[in-house]
Each structure stands twice: as structure tokens, then as C-alpha cells.
Scaffold this motif. Structure first.
Motif, PDB file in Angstrom:
ATOM      1  N   ALA A   1       0.832  -1.206   0.000  1.00  0.00           N
ATOM      2  CA  ALA A   1       0.000   0.000   0.000  1.00  0.00           C
ATOM      3  C   ALA A   1       0.869   1.260   0.000  1.00  0.00           C
ATOM      4  N   CYS A   2       1.969   1.249   0.724  1.00  0.00           N
ATOM      5  CA  CYS A   2       2.869   2.409   0.753  1.00  0.00           C
ATOM      6  C   CYS A   2       3.452   2.653  -0.655  1.00  0.00           C
ATOM      7  N   HIS A   3       3.872   1.578  -1.298  1.00  0.00           N
ATOM      8  CA  HIS A   3       4.428   1.664  -2.644  1.00  0.00           C
ATOM      9  C   HIS A   3       3.376   2.159  -3.640  1.00  0.00           C
ATOM     10  N   PHE A   4       2.184   1.625  -3.533  1.00  0.00           N
ATOM     11  CA  PHE A   4       1.062   2.003  -4.400  1.00  0.00           C
ATOM     12  C   PHE A   4       0.741   3.494  -4.249  1.00  0.00           C
ATOM     13  N   ILE A   5       0.657   3.963  -3.002  1.00  0.00           N
ATOM     14  CA  ILE A   5       0.315   5.379  -2.777  1.00  0.00           C
ATOM     15  C   ILE A   5       1.374   6.276  -3.408  1.00  0.00           C
ATOM     16  N   MET A   6       2.652   5.939  -3.262  1.00  0.00           N
ATOM     17  CA  MET A   6       3.697   6.769  -3.873  1.00  0.00           C
ATOM     18  C   MET A   6       3.609   6.748  -5.400  1.00  0.00           C
ATOM     19  N   ASP A   7       3.403   5.568  -5.977  1.00  0.00           N
ATOM     20  CA  ASP A   7       3.327   5.474  -7.438  1.00  0.00           C
ATOM     21  C   ASP A   7       2.140   6.273  -7.981  1.00  0.00           C
ATOM     22  N   TYR A   8       1.008   6.198  -7.315  1.00  0.00           N
ATOM     23  CA  TYR A   8      -0.165   6.941  -7.776  1.00  0.00           C
ATOM     24  C   TYR A   8      -0.003   8.433  -7.565  1.00  0.00           C
ATOM     25  N   LEU A   9       0.582   8.793  -6.422  1.00  0.00           N
ATOM     26  CA  LEU A   9       0.812  10.215  -6.138  1.00  0.00           C
ATOM     27  C   LEU A   9       1.642  10.859  -7.254  1.00  0.00           C
ATOM     28  N   LYS A  10       2.641  10.122  -7.730  1.00  0.00           N
ATOM     29  CA  LYS A  10       3.536  10.698  -8.743  1.00  0.00           C
ATOM     30  C   LYS A  10       2.841  10.911 -10.085  1.00  0.00           C
ATOM     31  N   LYS A  11       1.733  10.212 -10.335  1.00  0.00           N
ATOM     32  CA  LYS A  11       1.056  10.346 -11.630  1.00  0.00           C
ATOM     33  C   LYS A  11      -0.308  11.021 -11.548  1.00  0.00           C
ATOM     34  N   GLN A  12      -0.890  11.140 -10.352  1.00  0.00           N
ATOM     35  CA  GLN A  12      -2.273  11.612 -10.289  1.00  0.00           C
ATOM     36  C   GLN A  12      -2.519  12.764  -9.332  1.00  0.00           C
ATOM     37  N   ALA A  13      -1.524  13.193  -8.583  1.00  0.00           N
ATOM     38  CA  ALA A  13      -1.743  14.324  -7.673  1.00  0.00           C
ATOM     39  C   ALA A  13      -1.136  15.578  -8.315  1.00  0.00           C
ATOM     40  N   PRO A  14      -1.857  16.720  -8.238  1.00  0.00           N
ATOM     41  CA  PRO A  14      -1.449  17.909  -8.998  1.00  0.00           C
ATOM     42  C   PRO A  14      -0.315  18.708  -8.340  1.00  0.00           C
ATOM     43  N   PHE A  15       0.882  18.129  -8.443  1.00  0.00           N
ATOM     44  CA  PHE A  15       2.111  18.810  -8.022  1.00  0.00           C
ATOM     45  C   PHE A  15       3.026  18.938  -9.234  1.00  0.00           C
ATOM     46  N   TRP A  16       3.800  20.025  -9.267  1.00  0.00           N
ATOM     47  CA  TRP A  16       4.796  20.206 -10.327  1.00  0.00           C
ATOM     48  C   TRP A  16       6.085  20.734  -9.718  1.00  0.00           C
ATOM     49  N   LYS A  17       7.205  20.122 -10.140  1.00  0.00           N
ATOM     50  CA  LYS A  17       8.507  20.543  -9.624  1.00  0.00           C
ATOM     51  C   LYS A  17       9.219  21.423 -10.642  1.00  0.00           C
ATOM     52  N   LYS A  18       9.688  22.563 -10.169  1.00  0.00           N
ATOM     53  CA  LYS A  18      10.560  23.408 -10.989  1.00  0.00           C
ATOM     54  C   LYS A  18      11.931  23.410 -10.331  1.00  0.00           C
ATOM     55  N   GLU A  19      12.906  22.855 -11.023  1.00  0.00           N
ATOM     56  CA  GLU A  19      14.238  22.736 -10.434  1.00  0.00           C
ATOM     57  C   GLU A  19      15.070  23.980 -10.681  1.00  0.00           C
ATOM     58  N   THR A  20      15.819  24.341  -9.655  1.00  0.00           N
ATOM     59  CA  THR A  20      16.823  25.386  -9.791  1.00  0.00           C
ATOM     60  C   THR A  20      18.158  24.686 -10.056  1.00  0.00           C
ATOM     61  N   THR A  21      18.791  25.026 -11.164  1.00  0.00           N
ATOM     62  CA  THR A  21      20.083  24.416 -11.470  1.00  0.00           C
ATOM     63  C   THR A  21      21.099  25.525 -11.749  1.00  0.00           C
ATOM     64  N   LYS A  22      22.358  25.126 -11.855  1.00  0.00           N
ATOM     65  CA  LYS A  22      23.401  26.124 -12.118  1.00  0.00           C
ATOM     66  C   LYS A  22      23.250  26.726 -13.510  1.00  0.00           C
TER      67      LYS A  22
END
Lengths: 82, 163
Positions: free
Chosen positions: B115-136
Motif C-alpha cells: 500500500a505504501c508503494h502504491f500510494i507513492m506510485d499513484y501520487l507521482k502520476k495523479q496528484a497535482p504537483f509540479w517541480k521546478k528545479e533550480t540548477t546552475k
């Protein structure tokens, strides 16, 4: 009236975080996309991106989903949380 | 769900979290569960080939909690799990910061692990978060990965109720 919202890279590309769209309802999400492009032809490359995701009233849907007057319709790039 | 436990299922917050505290909450007054599995996700210094110096997490506030609650409900309908704690941070994060916590308790370890693995996998594809990376070399939006979709497909193929 439909409340349209944009997020993340799409918001930056469109230079808009959302707008109110006056469109006859019920209609489909696809029809909303067409109406947005008619008003903003410069958005074509971004709004027509097949990878875009969409939510109606905060539930993920496909482009054939129905939208009612007063709904909130969100467009955004594939999500990258976690 | 354990109705006797006023348990805070999910949080979307800028603040950091304390894994020891969350683990203690999963254990507190809990004699029915024999297993707790938790995952914490961190900001690492490389991604998609760039030197990452930090990241900004955007989300869709009106939708985020609803999407996460839906994922927890799916996990609860699929495995005999008891308590679930899910925390996702938003806003500006720095290298080695904690991003996400998923903790699951269950009578048996198999359900808690899956269940822990499932929640993480689904979160990564179905929860509305977006990462903007700061790089050099400047800021850029993280792109979705095919492996994340494959992780989701695996759960759908494995679902005994989805035939």
C-alpha cells in the motif's frame, strides 16, 4: 460561465493563470479548448499539446468529459510530485 | 479506517515534518497493527542530467487534498491497512530537504509494504504537483518519466478486482 485555471509550465507559456469563459453549456472539455484557441490563437502550440492533463471540478478527466455552467476546468502539464 | 483514532490523514504544507513524530503517531494506542512501513522522499542534487541546487513545488490547492484522499481511499479498498499518514510539502525546497512522507500501518507487513508503494506510485502520476528545479544553468520544469507510468500500469495489471 466557466472558470478556467492553468498551472505550472502551461501557466508560464500562456502568461495567464486563468480566465472566465462564456460558452454554452453543457459542453465538452474539447469544446472549451476550441473556444480558448478561438480567443487566443497564439496559445495553439500549448493548449493543443496532447500530453496536457485536465480536471473538471478538481477531478481528472479526459477531453470528452462534460462541463456544466459554473464548473472549474483546469489544464496543466503531466504532474511531477513525490 | 480506525474510527477511534482522530487521525490526521493528509497534509499539504510548506513546513518540514518530523519522521520520528509521524512514526510515533502511527504507533500510538495501536495494538492491532503488526507492521508500519513508511517512505520519505528527498531533494537530491541531480536529476535529468543537471546540477540541481533546489526546487520549487507548485500545486493546485483546490484539488490537491481531494486527489490525495482519493489515492488513500483506493489503497484502503485494495489492502487491509489501518492508518495512513501522507504529507507533501510545497513551495521552495533546498538540497536534501524532505519532500514527501507516506506512512502505512497494517496487521501484516505485505499489505503495509504494497500500500505504501502504491500510494507513492499513484501520487507521482495523479496528484497535482509540479517541480521546478533550480540548477546552475537556470530554472526548468521537471518532465514526467515513462518509468512512472510503467509503475502505475503494473498496479493496474496486478489489481485482482480489475478484471
Amino acid at each position: 460561465m466557466i472558470n478556467i485555471v492553468f498551472f505550472a509550465q502551461l501557466r508560464e507559456q500562456l502568461k495567464s493563470d486563468g480566465l472566465q469563459l462564456d460558452i454554452p453549456t453543457p459542453c465538452t472539455v474539447k469544446e472549451i479548448q476550441v473556444a480558448l484557441l478561438a480567443q487566443n490563437p497564439q496559445w495553439r502550440d500549448f493548449i493543443s499539446n496532447p500530453a496536457l492533463m485536465c480536471a473538471v471540478n478538481q477531478d481528472m478527466v479526459q477531453l470528452d468529459a462534460m462541463v456544466e455552467n459554473g464548473n472549474e476546468v483546469a489544464f496543466f502539464p503531466p504532474v511531477t510530485g513525490g | 479506517m480506525d474510527d477511534n483514532c482522530p487521525y490526521d490523514l493528509l497534509s499539504v504544507q510548506e513546513a518540514d515534518f518530523d519522521v520520528a513524530y509521524e512514526y510515533a503517531q502511527l504507533r500510538e494506542n495501536n495494538s492491532q497493527d503488526g507492521a508500519i512501513v513508511f517512505f520519505s522522499g528527498l531533494v537530491r542534487d541531480f536529476n535529468q542530467g543537471q546540477d540541481v541546487t533546489g526546487l520549487f513545488l507548485e500545486h493546485y490547492p483546490a484539488m490537491t487534498a481531494k486527489a490525495l484522499a482519493g489515492i488513500i481511499d483506493q489503497a484502503k479498498s485494495r489492502w487491509p491497512i489501518n492508518r495512513v499518514r501522507l504529507i507533501h510539502r510545497v513551495g521552495q525546497l533546498h538540497l536534501a530537504d524532505q519532500i514527501v512522507f507516506v506512512g502505512v500501518s497494517s496487521s501484516h507487513r505485505e499489505a503495509a509494504f504494497e500500500a505504501c508503494h502504491f500510494i507513492m506510485d499513484y501520487l507521482k502520476k495523479q496528484a497535482p504537483f509540479w517541480k521546478k528545479e533550480t540548477t546552475k544553468k537556470g530554472d526548468w520544469w521537471v518532465e514526467t518519466l515513462e518509468k512512472d507510468q510503467k509503475a502505475l500500469d503494473k498496479w493496474q495489471q496486478d489489481d485482482p478486482t480489475d478484471s
